[in-house]
Design a protein around this motif. Sequence first.
Motif, short mmCIF file in Angstrom:
data_model
loop_
_atom_site.label_atom_id
_atom_site.label_comp_id
_atom_site.label_asym_id
_atom_site.label_seq_id
_atom_site.Cartn_x
_atom_site.Cartn_y
_atom_site.Cartn_z
N LEU A 168 40.92 36.79 31.04
CA LEU A 168 40.60 37.33 32.36
C LEU A 168 40.92 36.32 33.45
N THR A 169 40.69 35.04 33.19
CA THR A 169 41.03 34.00 34.17
C THR A 169 42.51 34.03 34.49
N GLY A 170 43.34 34.24 33.46
CA GLY A 170 44.78 34.32 33.68
C GLY A 170 45.16 35.49 34.56
N VAL A 171 44.43 36.59 34.45
CA VAL A 171 44.69 37.77 35.28
C VAL A 171 44.13 37.56 36.69
N ALA A 172 42.94 36.96 36.78
CA ALA A 172 42.28 36.79 38.08
C ALA A 172 43.05 35.83 38.98
N HIS A 173 43.53 34.72 38.41
CA HIS A 173 44.31 33.76 39.20
C HIS A 173 45.78 34.22 39.18
N LEU A 174 46.00 35.32 39.83
CA LEU A 174 47.30 35.98 39.78
C LEU A 174 48.42 35.11 40.32
N ALA A 175 48.15 34.34 41.38
CA ALA A 175 49.22 33.66 42.10
C ALA A 175 49.06 32.15 42.14
N ASN A 176 48.27 31.57 41.23
CA ASN A 176 48.14 30.11 41.27
C ASN A 176 47.95 29.55 39.87
N SER A 177 48.04 28.23 39.77
CA SER A 177 48.10 27.56 38.47
C SER A 177 46.74 27.39 37.81
N TYR A 178 45.66 27.84 38.41
CA TYR A 178 44.38 27.84 37.71
C TYR A 178 44.37 28.83 36.55
N ARG A 179 45.40 29.64 36.43
CA ARG A 179 45.51 30.54 35.28
C ARG A 179 45.81 29.77 33.99
N THR A 180 46.25 28.54 34.11
CA THR A 180 46.61 27.73 32.94
C THR A 180 45.37 27.23 32.22
#
Length: 446
Positions: A168-180
């Motif tokens: 879900l974090t990967g989806v929520a941080h759609l446009a930034n590198s916190y998805r990593t």
Amino acid sequence: MDTLCSRMLLFLCLAPWMTLAAPPPPTHQFTLDNGLKVLVREDHRAPLVTSQLWVKVGSADESPGQTGLSHALEHMLYKGSSKTCAGEVSTILQTLGAQENAFTNKDATVYYQTLAPRYLGVAFELMADLMSTAHLRAEDFNQELAVIREERRSRIDDEPGNLALERLTGVAHLANSYRTPVLGWMHDLNRLNSDDLRHWYETRYAPGNATLVVLGDVTLDQVKELAQRYFAHLQARTVPRALRPTGLTQPGERKLTLHLPVATPQLIMAFNVPGLNTAQDRRSVHALRLIDALLGNAHSARLVKRLHLTEQLFSEVATSYDAFTRGDSLLVLAAELAGAHTDDLDAAQARVWQIIEELRTTAPAAEELERARTQLIARQVYAQDSIEALANRLATLESIGLPWQWTDQDADELAKVTPADIQQAAATYLTRERLSVAHVLKQVRP
């Protein structure tokens, strides 16, 4: 009798505020010629000192295909250097009676030791050596990668709740590198090599990209002399500009459905919100921190009291929000459905929305807000009994580019938040356009 009880209750509510109102201990800051920033806070209550080296590199700095580098490097620094053999750093420190460890998050990699002040120089010498002369041998890295992959399997892949939150974090941080993810994606861990690791070390582990925080039974002169002796010889180097991961203001509602081996269905909702570094108005961030407390961070919180304790819709429910990040953040709600309600996640989500909508349309009562505020501040007061926790807060602010002085101003900032501020922040940020939701269903095996 009623008057006496009222006075006692008032005193108990005000006690945390009175504690925080006391002047903070002496705090000093200096920077070595090579760029290493050193923060010293004196605390002579016990004959202990904690030393924390924060390197400003984490998973948010990693490129696609090289995820997990920062965490892998944390592991490898203990595999030997010019002065130590593999594992010897921990052995030396533990022999001296120290508590020591390291961790990596999205914004930083941290190495810390708590020990008797007379051994502080030993800790400094070991940390300075690790951040400058680590061997990083290919054969050691290949062996350690197996350990790191197993860590990922045990902590994420085999833990449905953690796996769902990572997805879900990967989806929520759609446009930034916190998805990593901090531990990296497994397919990236399968192809990292020692050249990648060496480049990451040489470009990121520079004195100007680190902060050394020392808190405990020491003086400024003692720390200055030791820092100069053990860290001043490290070569100054140019470091890449720190990223500030920011998201879209209106990314649109996103939904993820996962089938995992959970005992009962789970609901996770994440709202894109700013942190202290990215908010235009700091008060809105403090309002979000109090919203976190109002919704799910205590037995009296709305979601806990109503949906868990009273209606028994959820067997567990909690919220979380980290305002102390380099970039934007998430306000997350996670719940596990209770027995009689396990067949309808949509209905559970709709009930949560009803409570959120109340906060968006109606300011909380002053008494409810004061209770949440007192609980939040009390937790911070109790944390000050730990020199590690207080050093961590000071270092976090410094490592994300904010003044450490904000630690001592926090209670005053929280005190300014009004019920109207709470409603405004909820109406602004708790919207469907900022929502990512995961429905975690029981996996049915054929």
